[in-house]
Design a protein around this motif. Structure first.
Motif, PDB file in Angstrom:
ATOM      1  N   TYR A 184     -25.503 -26.203 -12.254  1.00 14.00           N
ATOM      2  CA  TYR A 184     -23.716 -25.033 -12.321  1.00 14.00           C
ATOM      3  C   TYR A 184     -24.623 -23.677 -12.996  1.00 14.00           C
ATOM      4  CZ  TYR A 184     -21.023 -26.845  -8.573  1.00 14.00           C
ATOM      5  OH  TYR A 184     -20.168 -27.432  -7.715  1.00 14.00           O
TER       6      TYR A 184
ATOM      7  N   ASN B 122     -24.384  -8.861  -6.448  1.00 12.40           N
ATOM      8  CA  ASN B 122     -23.507  -9.601  -6.569  1.00 12.40           C
ATOM      9  C   ASN B 122     -23.319 -10.600  -5.106  1.00 12.40           C
ATOM     10  OD1 ASN B 122     -20.940 -11.866  -7.939  1.00 12.40           O
ATOM     11  ND2 ASN B 122     -19.658 -10.541  -6.351  1.00 12.40           N
ATOM     12  N   ASN B 123     -23.378 -10.273  -4.456  1.00 13.11           N
ATOM     13  CA  ASN B 123     -22.975 -10.361  -2.625  1.00 13.11           C
ATOM     14  C   ASN B 123     -24.652 -11.511  -2.924  1.00 13.11           C
ATOM     15  OD1 ASN B 123     -20.409  -9.614  -2.426  1.00 13.11           O
ATOM     16  ND2 ASN B 123     -21.751  -7.846  -1.251  1.00 13.11           N
TER      17      ASN B 123
ATOM     18  N   ASN C 207     -26.443 -12.532  -4.791  1.00 12.37           N
ATOM     19  CA  ASN C 207     -26.232 -14.271  -5.350  1.00 12.37           C
ATOM     20  C   ASN C 207     -25.369 -15.494  -6.010  1.00 12.37           C
ATOM     21  OD1 ASN C 207     -28.581 -13.762  -7.765  1.00 12.37           O
ATOM     22  ND2 ASN C 207     -27.793 -11.814  -7.952  1.00 12.37           N
ATOM     23  N   ARG C 208     -24.931 -14.731  -4.494  1.00 10.89           N
ATOM     24  CA  ARG C 208     -23.399 -16.128  -4.264  1.00 10.89           C
ATOM     25  C   ARG C 208     -24.531 -17.585  -3.480  1.00 10.89           C
ATOM     26  NH1 ARG C 208     -18.692 -13.177  -2.134  1.00 10.89           N
ATOM     27  NH2 ARG C 208     -18.040 -11.866  -4.359  1.00 10.89           N
ATOM     28  N   ASP C 209     -23.836 -18.630  -3.965  1.00 10.00           N
ATOM     29  CA  ASP C 209     -24.207 -19.469  -2.407  1.00 10.00           C
ATOM     30  C   ASP C 209     -23.494 -20.177  -2.237  1.00 10.00           C
ATOM     31  OD1 ASP C 209     -26.526 -20.728  -6.274  1.00 10.00           O
ATOM     32  OD2 ASP C 209     -27.121 -19.605  -4.171  1.00 10.00           O
TER      33      ASP C 209
END
Length: 61
Positions: free
Chosen positions: A5, A56-57, A59-61
């Motif tokens: 992570y 933010n959206n 870069n979400r996994d």
């Protein structure tokens, strides 16, 4: 296999405060000018929030 992570910071340009100049308001004309100024500051902040949410959206996994 091990999951790694990585914490990614949001760009500073998305989380900067929206400064508001405190001007003295004297008459009704200056009230309307100051209102237009405050609306432009709000528009800038809203665009900044939209960009932050999009980042933010993305870069979400």
């Amino acid at each position: 296999m091990q999951t790694k992570y990585e914490f990614v910071l949001m760009p500073n340009e998305f989380i900067q405060p929206c400064p508001v100049d405190i001007n003295s308001v004297g008459d009704n004309a200056s009230h309307s000018q100051y209102t237009a100024y405050l609306e432009s500051v709000i528009d800038t902040c809203n665009e900044q929030l939209l960009r932050a949410r999009s980042w933010n959206n993305a870069n979400r996994d």
